[in-house]
Design a protein around this motif. Structure first.
Motif, mmCIF file in Angstrom:
data_model
loop_
_atom_site.group_PDB
_atom_site.id
_atom_site.type_symbol
_atom_site.label_atom_id
_atom_site.label_comp_id
_atom_site.label_asym_id
_atom_site.label_seq_id
_atom_site.Cartn_x
_atom_site.Cartn_y
_atom_site.Cartn_z
ATOM 1 N N ASP A 158 -6.828 -4.360 9.281
ATOM 2 C CA ASP A 158 -5.928 -5.005 8.315
ATOM 3 C C ASP A 158 -5.086 -6.020 9.066
ATOM 4 O OD1 ASP A 158 -4.610 -5.732 6.048
ATOM 5 O OD2 ASP A 158 -3.469 -3.870 5.827
ATOM 6 N N ILE A 187 0.820 -1.207 0.000
ATOM 7 C CA ILE A 187 0.000 0.000 0.000
ATOM 8 C C ILE A 187 0.856 1.261 0.000
ATOM 9 C CG2 ILE A 187 -1.821 1.243 1.225
ATOM 10 C CD1 ILE A 187 -2.754 -1.468 0.170
ATOM 11 N N ASN A 188 1.730 1.355 0.976
ATOM 12 C CA ASN A 188 2.549 2.557 1.106
ATOM 13 C C ASN A 188 3.936 2.332 0.524
ATOM 14 O OD1 ASN A 188 0.582 4.053 2.736
ATOM 15 N ND2 ASN A 188 0.959 2.428 4.235
ATOM 16 N N ASP A 216 1.118 -0.895 10.888
ATOM 17 C CA ASP A 216 0.225 -0.647 9.755
ATOM 18 C C ASP A 216 -1.167 -0.181 10.211
ATOM 19 O OD1 ASP A 216 -0.701 -0.430 7.224
ATOM 20 O OD2 ASP A 216 -0.238 -2.480 6.612
ATOM 21 N N ASP A 266 -3.045 2.371 9.270
ATOM 22 C CA ASP A 266 -3.774 3.285 8.381
ATOM 23 C C ASP A 266 -5.276 3.107 8.444
ATOM 24 O OD1 ASP A 266 -1.493 4.478 7.328
ATOM 25 O OD2 ASP A 266 -1.201 2.801 5.951
HETATM 26 MG MG MG Z 1 -1.470 -1.056 5.201
#
Ligand code: MG
Ligand code: ADP
Ligand code: MG
Length: 362
Positions: free
Chosen positions: A217, A28-29, A237, A239
């Motif tokens: 997630d 994702i990032n 993680d 987010d």
């Molecule tokens: Mg993520």
């Protein structure tokens, strides 16, 4: 390198900046390990460019993360934990005291203390790993059970299964790519299980299930495992931390750790829910979460795996019908195979429902 000098200059990392390299296997990032020299000693940080195509409101997301990690740190301190910088993500502030920096191209960056000697596991290999991950996520949720603020809903309706269902029904009706004829069995599968889609939403609305802080997630590789001890060290993680039901987090653990076949495995004989992994997840999770879970939440743990797996399958099916516009594909029919894998898992969980319930009740 020009760019990284800008980033390094924006945050208050002690020491002299030496360089950056791409790090980890996140999808994702954009994640980089940064090297700094502090009086002759090498010190590491994580510089991370947040994916603002997926996350539309990064300032709100960063406010959520700031609230979460500061609360977690307080909890660890109260519990007398040592090794604090490895138990919880530590944000390094920018020179003007913020948790993120917007670069000259409009991209958002944040910086964390690098957690040394710990790794995220991409493919689960042992039930012990599943146990450790579930234990860490349970601890995470329990620490946040009394967070004094309500987090922002950074992705509204993320697990609103009813809207996902309705979108699918519309996609079937429109059939813009003439593909509905290929997935009649899958469509029937969904319709037979329609009652599942309202279950958690309704219980949340009526207050029978409490709203909580959830991670959203809960893949195995979002828990860093201590390389020396094999113990879960830190949940990362963040987010997607948002208000939700703990069942979403537990259900996604069941979905992602109880079967080792690839996500688009076309051979149905390789797809089943491995109950040994389920048992490991339940034991790990209840070790840290049983103190705050309500009887209703606990009772629904087996169902949560089915629900989340069903929901993702439904989304793959919708995307297949709509011409693969959301999930990236490398071949025709990939989203159909992804959907089939999820539904085969749902079926396997239905067949083992009693055994799963017995594990939770023990
Ligand atoms: Mg993520
Ligand atoms: P993504 O959303 O892209 O998965 P993550 O925040 O999970 O982003 O970061 C990607 C990877 O970078 C992680 O899987 C982990 O290996 C590594 N990572 C992230 N933060 C840290 C940290 N503070 N210390 C060490 N490694 C980290
Ligand atoms: Mg990740």
């Amino acid at each position: 390198m020009e760019q990284f000098n800008e980033i390094a200059g924006a945050f208050l990392c002690p020491g002299n900046y030496l360089g950056d390299e791409p790090y980890g296997s996140g999808h994702i990032n954009d994640t980089f390990k940064a090297y700094y020299d502090v009086d002759g000693r090498e010190v590491h940080y994580i510089h991370q460019r947040v994916n603002h195509k997926i996350f539309k409101d990064v300032p709100a997301l960063m406010e959520n993360i700031g609230n979460v990690v500061r609360h977690q740190r307080k909890k660890f301190e109260e519990a007398g934990a040592n090794d604090l910088d490895r138990r919880v993500l530590t944000l390094i502030p920018t020179v003007d005291g913020k948790d993120y920096y917007v670069d000259s191209e409009g991209c958002f960056w944040r910086t964390y203390v690098f957690i040394e000697d710990a790794v995220g596991i991409d493919v689960v290999e042992t039930t012990g790993q599943a146990f450790e991950a579930a234990k860490a996520f349970g601890e995470f949720q329990s620490q946040l059970a009394n967070l004094p603020v309500r987090l922002h809903d950074t992705i509204p309706n993320f697990h609103h299964t009813r809207s996902r269902y309705d979108t699918l029904m519309q996609a079937i009706e429109e059939d813009t790519h003439g593909r509905a004829c290929n997935v009649q069995a899958e469509i029937a599968f969904v319709k037979e299980r329609e009652e599942l889609v309202d279950l958690v939403i309704d219980l949340l609305a009526s207050g029978e299930l409490p709203e909580r802080v959830t991670h959203n997630d809960t893949k195995l590789n979002n828990v860093l495992i201590d390389s020396a001890t094999g113990k879960g060290k830190c949940v990362i993680d963040l987010d997607t931390v948002m208000p939700g039901s703990v069942l979403y987090d537990f259900g996604d653990m069941v979905r992602t750790t109880t079967n080792q076949a690839v996500e688009d495995e076309p051979d149905a004989s390789k797809i089943w829910m491995d109950i040994d992994y389920f048992e490991a997840l339940v034991s790990g999770y209840l070790e840290t979460a049983s103190g705050f879970l309500t009887p209703k939440e606990k009772e629904l743990l087996p169902m949560s795996g089915r629900l989340i797996t069903f929901e993702i399958g439904l989304r793959f099916l919708t995307d297949y019908l709509q011409g693969d516009s959301y999930f990236k594909t490398h071949r025709e029919g990939q989203n159909m195979d992804r959907c089939r894998k999820q539904f085969a898992m749902v079926k396997s969980m239905e067949e083992q429902a009693e055994a799963m319930q017995a594990i939770v009740s023990r």
